[in-house]
Structures are given as structure tokens and as C-alpha cells.
Design an enzyme around this catalytic site. Structure first.
Site, PDB file in Angstrom:
ATOM      1  N   GLU A 102       0.805  -1.219   0.000  1.00  0.00           N
ATOM      2  CA  GLU A 102       0.000   0.000   0.000  1.00  0.00           C
ATOM      3  C   GLU A 102       0.846   1.280   0.000  1.00  0.00           C
ATOM      4  O   GLU A 102       0.589   2.207  -0.785  1.00  0.00           O
ATOM      5  CB  GLU A 102      -0.885  -0.052   1.251  1.00  0.00           C
ATOM      6  N   THR A 124       2.154  -8.288  -0.928  1.00  0.00           N
ATOM      7  CA  THR A 124       2.103  -8.269   0.528  1.00  0.00           C
ATOM      8  C   THR A 124       1.655  -9.634   1.013  1.00  0.00           C
ATOM      9  O   THR A 124       0.694 -10.195   0.465  1.00  0.00           O
ATOM     10  CB  THR A 124       1.146  -7.212   1.115  1.00  0.00           C
ATOM     11  N   ILE A 125       2.352 -10.151   2.013  1.00  0.00           N
ATOM     12  CA  ILE A 125       1.898 -11.428   2.580  1.00  0.00           C
ATOM     13  C   ILE A 125       0.571 -11.236   3.291  1.00  0.00           C
ATOM     14  O   ILE A 125      -0.169 -12.175   3.483  1.00  0.00           O
ATOM     15  CB  ILE A 125       2.924 -12.059   3.548  1.00  0.00           C
ATOM     16  N   ASP A 126       0.266  -9.987   3.709  1.00  0.00           N
ATOM     17  CA  ASP A 126      -0.956  -9.752   4.490  1.00  0.00           C
ATOM     18  C   ASP A 126      -2.226  -9.871   3.648  1.00  0.00           C
ATOM     19  O   ASP A 126      -3.308 -10.023   4.188  1.00  0.00           O
ATOM     20  CB  ASP A 126      -0.916  -8.353   5.121  1.00  0.00           C
ATOM     21  N   ARG A 161      -0.740 -28.865  26.980  1.00  0.00           N
ATOM     22  CA  ARG A 161      -0.620 -27.409  27.131  1.00  0.00           C
ATOM     23  C   ARG A 161      -1.550 -26.687  26.166  1.00  0.00           C
ATOM     24  O   ARG A 161      -1.952 -27.249  25.147  1.00  0.00           O
ATOM     25  CB  ARG A 161       0.807 -26.954  26.795  1.00  0.00           C
ATOM     26  N   GLN A 272       7.546 -16.116   8.170  1.00  0.00           N
ATOM     27  CA  GLN A 272       6.431 -16.127   7.213  1.00  0.00           C
ATOM     28  C   GLN A 272       6.778 -15.410   5.906  1.00  0.00           C
ATOM     29  O   GLN A 272       6.065 -15.527   4.925  1.00  0.00           O
ATOM     30  CB  GLN A 272       5.199 -15.451   7.832  1.00  0.00           C
TER      31      GLN A 272
END
Ligand code: F6P
Length: 340
Positions: A102, A124-126, A161, A272
Site C-alpha cells: 500500500e 504483501t503477505i498480508d 498445554r 512467514q
């Protein structure tokens, strides 16, 4: 034409495949020549550029990172449009291909408004750009996150856990949503939806009561209901935005104190963004690269290439940067039916 290529902002698996696609098709079909610009806008304003012939991009589609380097420098803080025009003229550059998210695309739009020939490529990985169905890098990030969550779940089960996994996602929770669904997480927490700590603790307890080891996937930008801002413990980045990170540890402490379940937290962070792109991302990035060079060759400036359904097209840079693609509430609700 002589074309400059740059990658700017956070890196992303698939950047090299875009560069290869653009240079190979540009050379073979149109007879263009290319220069690489080092470290995004920084290289452009500091005149740090080098020739990028076709043989230098061979075999690149599977390579992670970016051969051009990247940075979060804004050209407007370093001489602005006049300096960009001057450096382009020094090298006889007719046009720019700017590959970025962006922030980068907004800069590209501003330069275009001031007369520079520029075509944008979204990355973008997002996956938070509204004008394209998907950005390359996202599929790779989801695959890495899913594999990591699967691994964390087996150790969580051995020790009975609760495991909290923090993934990237500053404003949007696409990585958390997809990796959480793929790995069968017992809670998925995204920036778009505020969930209270009591609800999260109750999902963990019910999961544990069924004999399972609870797994929570949380985006770095998630804010629990009733709390102020996303957790940021490491100051500001080069664009003055808070460096996010730490919500996983915060949740782990809260869950442990409310449920008495032994809880561990893991932040996946830049894992990532690293390493080889998936086949899907290599294909999308290559298609974006070849489409970008077609767009340049048509003289269609001030646009970004995009994916709509199966088709590659173009969209005005102004429309491309006007809004973020948020996870819609119904998509989260659909996933939430399986929580707890
Ligand atoms: O590319 C976007 C992003 O992945 C965000 O989710 C995250 O906040 C940011 O990058 C972190 O990037 P860096 O640590 O490189 O500044």
C-alpha cells in the site's frame, strides 16, 4: 524502452518471480532493456542502479527475497519528484515498475500524478489490498504458518498445554484466518474483530475439557475487547508506524491466569516472509510480471496489475490504494462456529 524496476516495503516470497517475468517478456517480446534499482525508492533518489539483462534473471522464480533489495524509504523525504526525474534522466529510463504494498503504491500514484510513467505490482503477505483478489506471498505465508501450527500442536498435545501462535497481520487477519482454519485452531483472533478475554478463556477450557490441547492463532494487530491498542514493544518503523508484536505473549499470560492451563506462546514473525514461494505464488507473481510489461508497452500509466477471479487486469492506482481488504465479519463468524 528502458525500464527501471524496484521492490519497496517489506519483502515477500515471489518478488524475484515478478522481476524475472517482466524482464524475460520485456526482452524477448518487446526488445526493452532494464535497470535494477537497489533498495526501493532509496536507490532511485540516491542513483544506485545497475543494468539488469535477461541472463541475470534466469532461474529466479523459486528464489525467496528480492535480488534488488528493499527499504521503507520515501522519495518525498529525499528530493521528491524532481530528484526522481533527474536520476531517471541520468540513465535514460522511460518508465518504472514499482513492486510493493500500500505505501509503495501510494508513492507510485503520487509520482504518476506528477508526470512519471509508472506501473505498480501489488505485493504483501498480508493480502490486504482491496483491488486484487490475491497478492503473491500470501499463499506461502499461510503454508508456513499452517505447518508451524501443526508442529506446535503435537508438542502441545504431548504436554497437555495450551499453545498460542502469533502470526503477521497489521490491519487484517487473513493469514490468521486461513492458517487457523487449515490447522483446526480452537480460536482465531484477528484485528477486525474484538473478542473479550473471558470468551477466549472459555474456548480454551472447553477444548481442554474435551481432552484436546487448545491452539489459539492470533494476528499481531489483534486488540482484545476493552483494551486500547495493538501490542507494540519495539518503537516505530521507518514510516513511523508502531512495530507490532507481543500480543501472543500477552494472551498466553492471561489464558494461564484465567484457566490454570499451562500455556506457551510462539511468534512466527519473519519466518512467514522468508524462503521459497509456493507454486501458486510463483505462478501469480510471474503472471503479474508479464502483465506489468504488457501494461508498460501499451503506455498505460498510473495503474496496478491485479487478479480478479482467474483473470489478470489493471486498476487505477488511486482505486488500488483507497481502501484495505478487511476480513469480513461473516467470514470470521463462519470460522468461529468451530471454536472451543
Ligand atoms: O508486510 C507487512 C508485514 O508483514 C506486517 O504484517 C508486519 O507488521 C510488517 O510487515 C513487519 O515488517 P518489518 O518487521 O519488516 O518492518
Amino acid at each position: 524502452m528502458k525500464i527501471g524496476i524496484l521492490t519497496s516495503g517489506g519483502d515477500c516470497p515471489g518478488l524475484n518471480a515478478v522481476i524475472r517475468g517482466a524482464v524475460m517478456k520485456g526482452d524477448r517480446i518487446y526488445g526493452h532493456t532494464f535497470v535494477g534499482i537497489r533498495d526501493g525508492w532509496r536507490g532511485l533518489v540516491q542513483d544506485d542502479v545497475f543494468d539488469l539483462p535477461r541472463h541475470d534473471v534466469r532461474g529466479l522464480s523459486k528464489q525467496g527475497g528480492t535480488i534488488l533489495g528493499t527499504s521503507r524509504t520515501s522519495p518525498f523525504a529525499h528530493g521528491g519528484t524532481e530528484r526522481v526525474k533527474q536520476v531517471m534522466a541520468n540513465h535514460g529510463m522511460d518508465a518504472l515498475i514499482a513492486i510493493g504494498g500500500e505505501g509503495t503504491l501510494t508513492v507510485a500514484r503520487m509520482l504518476h500524478d506528477e508526470g512519471i510513467n509508472v506501473v505498480g505490482v501489488p505485493k504483501t503477505i498480508d493480502n490486504d489490498l482491496s483491488a486484487t483478489d490475491v497478492t503473491f506471498g500470501f499463499d506461502t505465508a499461510v503454508a508456513i504458518a499452517t505447518e508451524s501450527i501443526d508442529r506446535l500442536r503435537t508438542t502441545g498435545e504431548s504436554h497437555h498445554r495450551c499453545m498460542v501462535v502469533e502470526v503477521m497481520g497489521r490491519h487484517v487477519g487473513w493469514i490468521a484466518l486461513h492458517a487457523g482454519l487449515a490447522s483446526g485452531a480452537h480460536a482465531i483472533l484477528v484485528p477486525e474483530v474484538h473478542v473479550g478475554m473471558d470468551q477466549i478463556a472459555s474456548w480454551m477450557t472447553s477444548t481442554h475439557d474435551r481432552g484436546r490441547a487448545p491452539v489459539v492463532v492470533v494476528s499481531e494487530g489483534f486488540v482484545p475487547e476493552g483494551e486500547g491498542e495493538a501490542v507494540s514493544l519495539r518503537g516505530l518503523d521507518a514510516f513511523g508506524r508502531p512495530r507490532l508484536g507481543g500480543i501472543g505473549d500477552h494472551l498466553a499470560l492471561e489464558i494461564e491466569s484465567r484457566t490454570s492451563l499451562e500455556t506457551r506462546s510462539t511468534t512466527l514473525g519473519h519466518l512467514q516472509r522468508g524462503g521459497v514461494p509456493t507454486a501458486y505464488d510463483r505462478v501469480l507473481a510471474t503472471r503479474f510480471g508479464t502483465a506489468a510489461i504488457d501494461t508498460v508497452s501499451r503506455g498505460e500509466w498510473g495503474v496496478m496489475v491485479n487478479l480478479v477471479g482467474m483473470e489478470i487486469g489493471t486498476v487505477n492506482l488511486r482505486d488500488a490504494t483507497s481502501e484495505l481488504k478487511l476480513v469480513p465479519r461473516h467470514a470470521w463468524d463462519e470460522a468461529a462456529i468451530l471454536f472451543g
